[in-house]
Design a protein around this motif. Structure first.
Motif, PDB file in Angstrom:
ATOM      1  N   PRO A  99      -8.929   3.042   1.717  1.00  0.00           N
ATOM      2  CA  PRO A  99      -9.520   4.313   0.976  1.00  0.00           C
ATOM      3  C   PRO A  99      -9.704   3.522  -0.708  1.00  0.00           C
ATOM      4  O   PRO A  99     -10.978   4.008  -1.323  1.00  0.00           O
ATOM      5  CB  PRO A  99      -8.648   5.245   0.598  1.00  0.00           C
ATOM      6  CG  PRO A  99      -7.427   5.018   1.218  1.00  0.00           C
ATOM      7  CD  PRO A  99      -7.465   3.964   2.102  1.00  0.00           C
ATOM      8  N   ALA A 100      -8.732   2.808  -1.182  1.00  0.00           N
ATOM      9  CA  ALA A 100      -8.815   2.401  -2.534  1.00  0.00           C
ATOM     10  C   ALA A 100     -10.015   1.012  -2.589  1.00  0.00           C
ATOM     11  O   ALA A 100     -11.069   1.151  -3.397  1.00  0.00           O
ATOM     12  CB  ALA A 100      -7.671   1.620  -2.968  1.00  0.00           C
ATOM     13  N   GLY A 101     -10.144   0.377  -1.614  1.00  0.00           N
ATOM     14  CA  GLY A 101     -11.162  -0.842  -1.586  1.00  0.00           C
ATOM     15  C   GLY A 101     -12.594  -0.296  -1.312  1.00  0.00           C
ATOM     16  O   GLY A 101     -13.207  -0.760  -1.852  1.00  0.00           O
ATOM     17  N   GLY A 139     -11.627  -8.046  10.648  1.00  0.00           N
ATOM     18  CA  GLY A 139     -11.131  -9.262  11.256  1.00  0.00           C
ATOM     19  C   GLY A 139     -11.086 -10.588  10.222  1.00  0.00           C
ATOM     20  O   GLY A 139     -10.743 -11.614  10.965  1.00  0.00           O
ATOM     21  N   ILE A 140     -11.048 -10.224   9.118  1.00  0.00           N
ATOM     22  CA  ILE A 140     -10.603 -11.510   8.166  1.00  0.00           C
ATOM     23  C   ILE A 140      -9.620 -11.242   7.236  1.00  0.00           C
ATOM     24  O   ILE A 140      -9.627 -10.305   6.513  1.00  0.00           O
ATOM     25  CB  ILE A 140     -12.007 -11.677   7.357  1.00  0.00           C
ATOM     26  CG1 ILE A 140     -13.210 -12.093   8.306  1.00  0.00           C
ATOM     27  CG2 ILE A 140     -11.730 -12.781   6.435  1.00  0.00           C
ATOM     28  CD1 ILE A 140     -14.374 -12.487   7.589  1.00  0.00           C
ATOM     29  N   THR A 141      -8.528 -12.212   7.637  1.00  0.00           N
ATOM     30  CA  THR A 141      -7.339 -11.875   6.739  1.00  0.00           C
ATOM     31  C   THR A 141      -7.429 -12.853   5.614  1.00  0.00           C
ATOM     32  O   THR A 141      -7.511 -14.066   5.960  1.00  0.00           O
ATOM     33  CB  THR A 141      -6.091 -12.040   7.596  1.00  0.00           C
ATOM     34  OG1 THR A 141      -5.987 -11.232   8.649  1.00  0.00           O
ATOM     35  CG2 THR A 141      -4.794 -12.257   6.632  1.00  0.00           C
ATOM     36  N   GLY A 161      -2.973  -2.620  -0.152  1.00  0.00           N
ATOM     37  CA  GLY A 161      -2.283  -1.352   0.202  1.00  0.00           C
ATOM     38  C   GLY A 161      -0.523  -2.085   0.288  1.00  0.00           C
ATOM     39  O   GLY A 161      -0.332  -3.180  -0.247  1.00  0.00           O
ATOM     40  N   ALA A 162       0.098  -1.185   1.120  1.00  0.00           N
ATOM     41  CA  ALA A 162       1.404  -1.719   1.376  1.00  0.00           C
ATOM     42  C   ALA A 162       1.919  -1.531   2.708  1.00  0.00           C
ATOM     43  O   ALA A 162       2.151  -0.302   3.275  1.00  0.00           O
ATOM     44  CB  ALA A 162       2.537  -0.462   0.582  1.00  0.00           C
ATOM     45  N   LYS A 163       1.629  -2.517   3.517  1.00  0.00           N
ATOM     46  CA  LYS A 163       1.509  -2.148   4.911  1.00  0.00           C
ATOM     47  C   LYS A 163       2.981  -2.471   5.531  1.00  0.00           C
ATOM     48  O   LYS A 163       2.872  -2.228   6.902  1.00  0.00           O
ATOM     49  CB  LYS A 163       0.492  -3.422   5.404  1.00  0.00           C
ATOM     50  CG  LYS A 163      -0.973  -2.943   5.767  1.00  0.00           C
ATOM     51  CD  LYS A 163      -1.741  -4.112   6.096  1.00  0.00           C
ATOM     52  CE  LYS A 163      -1.752  -3.990   7.641  1.00  0.00           C
ATOM     53  NZ  LYS A 163      -3.023  -4.933   8.094  1.00  0.00           N
ATOM     54  N   GLY A 214      -5.091   0.861  -5.671  1.00  0.00           N
ATOM     55  CA  GLY A 214      -4.716   1.682  -4.740  1.00  0.00           C
ATOM     56  C   GLY A 214      -2.992   1.487  -4.511  1.00  0.00           C
ATOM     57  O   GLY A 214      -2.536   1.067  -5.651  1.00  0.00           O
ATOM     58  N   ASP A 215      -2.546   1.425  -3.439  1.00  0.00           N
ATOM     59  CA  ASP A 215      -1.090   1.648  -3.197  1.00  0.00           C
ATOM     60  C   ASP A 215      -0.585   0.282  -3.905  1.00  0.00           C
ATOM     61  O   ASP A 215       0.647   0.251  -4.345  1.00  0.00           O
ATOM     62  CB  ASP A 215      -0.601   1.555  -1.905  1.00  0.00           C
ATOM     63  CG  ASP A 215      -0.613   3.048  -1.258  1.00  0.00           C
ATOM     64  OD1 ASP A 215      -0.876   3.823  -1.950  1.00  0.00           O
ATOM     65  OD2 ASP A 215      -0.338   3.263  -0.003  1.00  0.00           O
ATOM     66  N   LEU A 216      -1.190  -0.952  -3.810  1.00  0.00           N
ATOM     67  CA  LEU A 216      -0.772  -1.958  -4.423  1.00  0.00           C
ATOM     68  C   LEU A 216      -0.709  -2.064  -5.851  1.00  0.00           C
ATOM     69  O   LEU A 216       0.084  -2.648  -6.531  1.00  0.00           O
ATOM     70  CB  LEU A 216      -1.807  -3.332  -3.921  1.00  0.00           C
ATOM     71  CG  LEU A 216      -1.423  -4.581  -4.630  1.00  0.00           C
ATOM     72  CD1 LEU A 216      -0.062  -5.204  -3.848  1.00  0.00           C
ATOM     73  CD2 LEU A 216      -2.349  -5.642  -4.096  1.00  0.00           C
TER      74      LEU A 216
HETATM   75  C1  FAD Z   1       1.607   6.975   8.122  1.00  0.00           C
HETATM   76  C2  FAD Z   1       0.986   7.255   6.898  1.00  0.00           C
HETATM   77  C3  FAD Z   1       0.501   8.526   6.761  1.00  0.00           C
HETATM   78  C4  FAD Z   1      -0.063   9.020   5.615  1.00  0.00           C
HETATM   79  N1  FAD Z   1      -0.743  10.163   5.506  1.00  0.00           N
HETATM   80  C5  FAD Z   1      -1.501  10.486   4.349  1.00  0.00           C
HETATM   81  C6  FAD Z   1      -1.907  12.169   4.547  1.00  0.00           C
HETATM   82  O1  FAD Z   1      -1.782  12.597   5.375  1.00  0.00           O
HETATM   83  N2  FAD Z   1      -2.369  12.308   3.177  1.00  0.00           N
HETATM   84  C7  FAD Z   1      -2.684  11.484   2.127  1.00  0.00           C
HETATM   85  O2  FAD Z   1      -2.824  12.050   1.002  1.00  0.00           O
HETATM   86  N3  FAD Z   1      -1.914  10.369   2.192  1.00  0.00           N
HETATM   87  C8  FAD Z   1      -1.404   9.717   3.193  1.00  0.00           C
HETATM   88  N4  FAD Z   1      -0.842   8.559   3.366  1.00  0.00           N
HETATM   89  C9  FAD Z   1      -0.977   7.766   2.219  1.00  0.00           C
HETATM   90  C10 FAD Z   1      -2.425   7.024   2.328  1.00  0.00           C
HETATM   91  O3  FAD Z   1      -2.761   6.483   3.526  1.00  0.00           O
HETATM   92  C11 FAD Z   1      -2.177   5.547   1.317  1.00  0.00           C
HETATM   93  O4  FAD Z   1      -1.782   5.922  -0.043  1.00  0.00           O
HETATM   94  C12 FAD Z   1      -3.667   5.070   1.163  1.00  0.00           C
HETATM   95  O5  FAD Z   1      -4.125   4.688   2.616  1.00  0.00           O
HETATM   96  C13 FAD Z   1      -3.517   3.671   0.405  1.00  0.00           C
HETATM   97  O6  FAD Z   1      -4.762   3.374   0.151  1.00  0.00           O
HETATM   98  P1  FAD Z   1      -5.018   1.668  -0.070  1.00  0.00           P
HETATM   99  O7  FAD Z   1      -6.398   1.496   0.083  1.00  0.00           O
HETATM  100  O8  FAD Z   1      -4.064   1.486  -1.228  1.00  0.00           O
HETATM  101  O9  FAD Z   1      -4.208   0.966   1.162  1.00  0.00           O
HETATM  102  P2  FAD Z   1      -4.284   0.933   2.745  1.00  0.00           P
HETATM  103  O10 FAD Z   1      -4.725   2.348   3.087  1.00  0.00           O
HETATM  104  O11 FAD Z   1      -3.159   0.426   2.830  1.00  0.00           O
HETATM  105  O12 FAD Z   1      -5.346  -0.250   2.899  1.00  0.00           O
HETATM  106  C14 FAD Z   1      -5.171  -1.499   2.780  1.00  0.00           C
HETATM  107  C15 FAD Z   1      -6.027  -2.286   3.611  1.00  0.00           C
HETATM  108  O13 FAD Z   1      -6.055  -3.887   3.169  1.00  0.00           O
HETATM  109  C16 FAD Z   1      -5.860  -4.581   4.354  1.00  0.00           C
HETATM  110  N5  FAD Z   1      -5.205  -5.935   3.978  1.00  0.00           N
HETATM  111  C17 FAD Z   1      -4.128  -6.193   3.679  1.00  0.00           C
HETATM  112  N6  FAD Z   1      -3.830  -7.326   3.449  1.00  0.00           N
HETATM  113  C18 FAD Z   1      -4.793  -8.038   3.742  1.00  0.00           C
HETATM  114  C19 FAD Z   1      -5.346  -9.240   3.758  1.00  0.00           C
HETATM  115  N7  FAD Z   1      -4.602 -10.310   3.406  1.00  0.00           N
HETATM  116  N8  FAD Z   1      -6.738  -9.704   3.918  1.00  0.00           N
HETATM  117  C20 FAD Z   1      -7.477  -8.659   4.246  1.00  0.00           C
HETATM  118  N9  FAD Z   1      -7.205  -7.361   4.352  1.00  0.00           N
HETATM  119  C21 FAD Z   1      -5.912  -7.099   3.975  1.00  0.00           C
HETATM  120  C22 FAD Z   1      -5.082  -3.663   5.310  1.00  0.00           C
HETATM  121  O14 FAD Z   1      -5.295  -4.000   6.689  1.00  0.00           O
HETATM  122  C23 FAD Z   1      -5.666  -2.299   4.850  1.00  0.00           C
HETATM  123  O15 FAD Z   1      -6.682  -1.857   5.918  1.00  0.00           O
HETATM  124  C24 FAD Z   1      -0.295   8.227   4.487  1.00  0.00           C
HETATM  125  C25 FAD Z   1       0.211   6.797   4.655  1.00  0.00           C
HETATM  126  C26 FAD Z   1       0.954   6.467   5.765  1.00  0.00           C
HETATM  127  C27 FAD Z   1       1.368   5.061   5.729  1.00  0.00           C
END
Ligand code: FAD
Length: 639
Positions: free
Chosen positions: A162-164, A222-224, A246-248, A448-450
């Motif tokens: 969601p952040a990206g 599919g690109i890391t 994020g925090a995976k 985002g989470d990061l």
């Molecule tokens: C099990 C679970 C349930 C949750 N439920 C809720 C909820 O009900 N309500 C709510 O408000 N929040 C919920 N959250 C929190 C919410 O999902 C996160 O805060 C949010 O997804 C964080 O967004 P982000 O974009 O920072 O990171 P992420 O959603 O983690 O996305 C990061 C993306 O980066 C990709 N990535 C990582 N490293 C690389 C790399 N080297 N190259 C390419 N891609 C990469 C990952 O594959 C991932 O798709 C939940 C979290 C978890 C873990």
């Protein structure tokens, strides 16, 4: 006799604005009050547009947002009193999230035919509008032309969570070409990989992401980064990069016996299930953790076991059970109450107040159980995590699989090639400027989470949008500044729905517990009917509207206080007020020098009690009270 003096707050410039607590609490400042009131009036399309405006993930938020707006809702703080004015209980907040889902189901992208169907239709009956393109066009039309960049450069975004994707959404609207690199085969990050399908249908995710793609965002799944392409390469090819990875990684506990077969991270299990993969699960599963993620894990395992059993129609050996063991007592558990209740209903066996000591394995290395010790207290007086144990009381829970749901951490190894100038505050966490989300490396931003640690989906959205603004400034050299437009309106004859103050919270319908485990993706929450939504929405206190008192007209009859159903108004002599500098200044501004404070009066209002019923304004014999509406919106302009 000396009476205790009353300490009061004197309203400042943004006082009434800040009482719209749902809007203030939302990280993207969605006007929740606005869409809830529109639902109450049956204006559903308008409600959808208000809800979608600042939030690219409105439909998903309608299903699963952690809803800080609801936690802040003033209705949840209003005391209910009996006929004698005695406190009975506090009321419950308006079900804002479920109402958002209701309007998204009426007008959001999830109701439209999928893009491939629309494409097929276009071949026969051109031009068929609708779907993601239509919403994308609507969103583009709302962007200030002065802000848009013509053919802006490409921006690399790592991570399609969601952040990206929120950063990409806003950058695309501003005229840039965002390219999102995602290591998984599907976009949406934890929304797809973590949130189970029984809470969030995959189709809703796909449709919401389609709108972002229709804005011109390119998502390369599919690109890391760090494997297929290096960060160094991205920094050479793109003038700006946003890290939104994020925090995976599941955190471990470092317990004896933790390393080895059949001990998994909770999010690894959820990811495997989401992508249709499999983990070698046993039949006696212990989930360690007490938060929402632990419940997602435990409830997902229950469904997997039920599904496998139904499909194989076999009597598998032993009884299947999922035990959730939490350090916290039931009252302290961080999981939402609804998760705990629904988990109990579905058969999650809950054990509170136990801390894990060791994972037990037999001579062949197979997990046989987990030993726990009694946890007497989790947090200290300052609410800091500081568990205290009683080592003399232990229990062993027999099991063959252990799932750890005790938090997640980022994986930042990809910065090794090309990110040497990205400082880290501790391993895995980049140093981030909280204002701009910039790292120490030029042109590299974080979202985002990061950027802020694990929080809610809506925090990630807000952070992605903030990163997009910083990239805009970095690439154009034009500074963006927030511009708040506040509108005040007098509402003559303001009236509320009859009996709105007595309506109890209408919970959305849910699937009966026995039916939930029939299919792993059977939706638990079923949402509102039109009538239910309008009834629940009519409970909103419409906090933007407030009685405003004209001291020059007031004849101190006290009628307003007498008629107030929640006893929120009080007429007191000025001498009763504690004389703070603010109070002194307010008296001076209203009355000039005052010799005897006891000869003048003030009307005090307890905001936690006021339900905006307008009874005071109706009762006032000299029209000294008007109901006035304040609403505000923040937009970004070139500074
Ligand atoms: C099990 C679970 C349930 C949750 N439920 C809720 C909820 O009900 N309500 C709510 O408000 N929040 C919920 N959250 C929190 C919410 O999902 C996160 O805060 C949010 O997804 C964080 O967004 P982000 O974009 O920072 O990171 P992420 O959603 O983690 O996305 C990061 C993306 O980066 C990709 N990535 C990582 N490293 C690389 C790399 N080297 N190259 C390419 N891609 C990469 C990952 O594959 C991932 O798709 C939940 C979290 C978890 C873990």
């Amino acid at each position: 006799m000396i009476s205790a003096q009353l300490r009061v707050a004197v309203p400042e410039e943004n006082y009434h604005r800040d009482l719209i607590s749902c809007q203030v609490a939302c990280p993207v400042h969605t006007d929740a009050r606005g869409y809830v009131r529109a639902i109450a009036a049956g204006r559903f399309e308008e409600a959808y547009l208000i809800a979608r405006g600042p939030n690219p993930f409105a439909s998903i938020c309608g299903r699963v947002c952690g809803a800080p707006c609801e936690a802040a809702c003033r209705r949840g703080k209003v005391p209910r009193v009996d006929d004698d004015g005695n406190f009975v209980a506090t009321d419950r907040s308006v079900a804002i999230r479920a109402l958002k889902r209701f309007v998204c189901e009426q007008f959001g992208p999830e109701i439209r035919p999928p893009e491939h169907v629309l494409d097929a239709l276009r071949n026969f009956v051109p031009p068929v509008a609708g779907g993601a393109d239509e919403l994308a066009a609507l969103l583009r039309s709302g962007v200030d032309a002065g802000l848009r960049v013509e053919n802006g450069p490409a921006v690399a975004i790592i991570g399609a969570g969601p952040a990206g994707l929120s950063a990409a959404h806003d950058l695309a609207l501003l005229g840039f070409h965002p390219v999102v690199f995602e290591s998984e085969p599907v976009p949406a990050g934890m929304l797809y990989l973590g949130v189970p399908a029984y809470r969030l249908p995959r189709e809703v995710i796909r449709r919401e992401v389609e709108v972002i793609q229709a804005l011109g965002v390119e998502i390369r799944c599919g690109i890391t980064v760090g494997r297929e392409v290096s960060l160094a390469r991205l920094r050479r090819d793109f003038p700006a990069v946003i890290l939104a990875t994020g925090a995976k990684a599941s955190r471990g506990l470092g317990l004896p016996g933790e390393r080895g077969p059949r001990v998994y991270g909770g999010v690894d299990l959820l990811r495997a299930v989401a992508l249709g993969g499999s983990l070698d699960l046993g039949r006696e599963v212990v989930v360690i953790g007490g938060g929402n993620v632990a419940y997602d894990v435990a409830r997902t395992v229950l469904r997997q076991i039920a599904w496998d059993t139904a499909r194989t129609a076999a009597r598998l050996p032993g009884t299947a059970a999922v035990k959730l063991v939490s350090l916290e007592s039931l009252e302290e558990m961080p999981a939402d109450t609804v998760e705990i209740i629904e988990g109990d209903e579905e058969g999650v066996e809950r054990h509170n107040g136990w801390g894990p000591v060791e994972i037990l394995r037999n001579g062949g290395g197979a997990v046989t159980g987990v030993r726990f010790r009694r946890c007497l207290r989790v947090y200290d007086e300052n609410r800091r995590f500081s568990p205290v144990y009683d080592d003399s009381e232990t229990m062993t829970v027999p099991c063959d699989t252990v799932l750890l749901a005790v938090g997640q951490a980022p994986v930042l190894t990809f910065v090794e090639d090309g990110g040497g100038d990205i400082e880290q505050v501790r391993p895995g966490w980049p140093k981030v400027d909280p204002g701009t989300l910039a790292t120490t490396a030029p042109g590299v931003f974080v979202a985002g989470d990061l950027a802020h640690g694990t929080r809610l989906l809506i925090d990630a959205v807000a952070s992605g949008k903030a990163a997009a603004r910083s990239v805009y400034q970095y690439l154009t050299g034009r500074k963006l500044a927030p511009e708040s437009t506040t509108v005040y309106l007098v509402e003559p004859g303001y009236r509320r729905e009859k009996g709105y103050e007595a309506i109890r919270r209408v919970e959305p319908r849910v699937c009966p517990a026995p039916d939930r485990l029939r299919r792993p993706d059977a939706l638990v929450e079923l949402g509102y009917s039109r009538e239910q939504a309008m009834r629940e929405a009519s409970r909103c206190l419409d906090c933007g509207v407030t009685p405003v008192f004209d001291g020059a007209r007031c004849v101190l009859c006290g009628g307003c206080a007498d008629v107030c159903p929640t006893l929120c108004l009080k007429l007191v002599p000025l001498s009763d007020l504690a004389e703070t500098p603010e109070v002194r200044a307010a008296i001076q501004a209203a009355l000039g020098p005052v010799e005897d404070l006891a000869e003048h009066s003030a009307i005090l209002k307890d905001e936690d009690r006021c339900i905006r019923c307008a009874a005071c304004a109706m009762r006032c014999p000299v029209d000294a009270i008007t109901m006035e509406r304040v609403s505000y919106r923040t937009t970004w302009r070139i500074a």
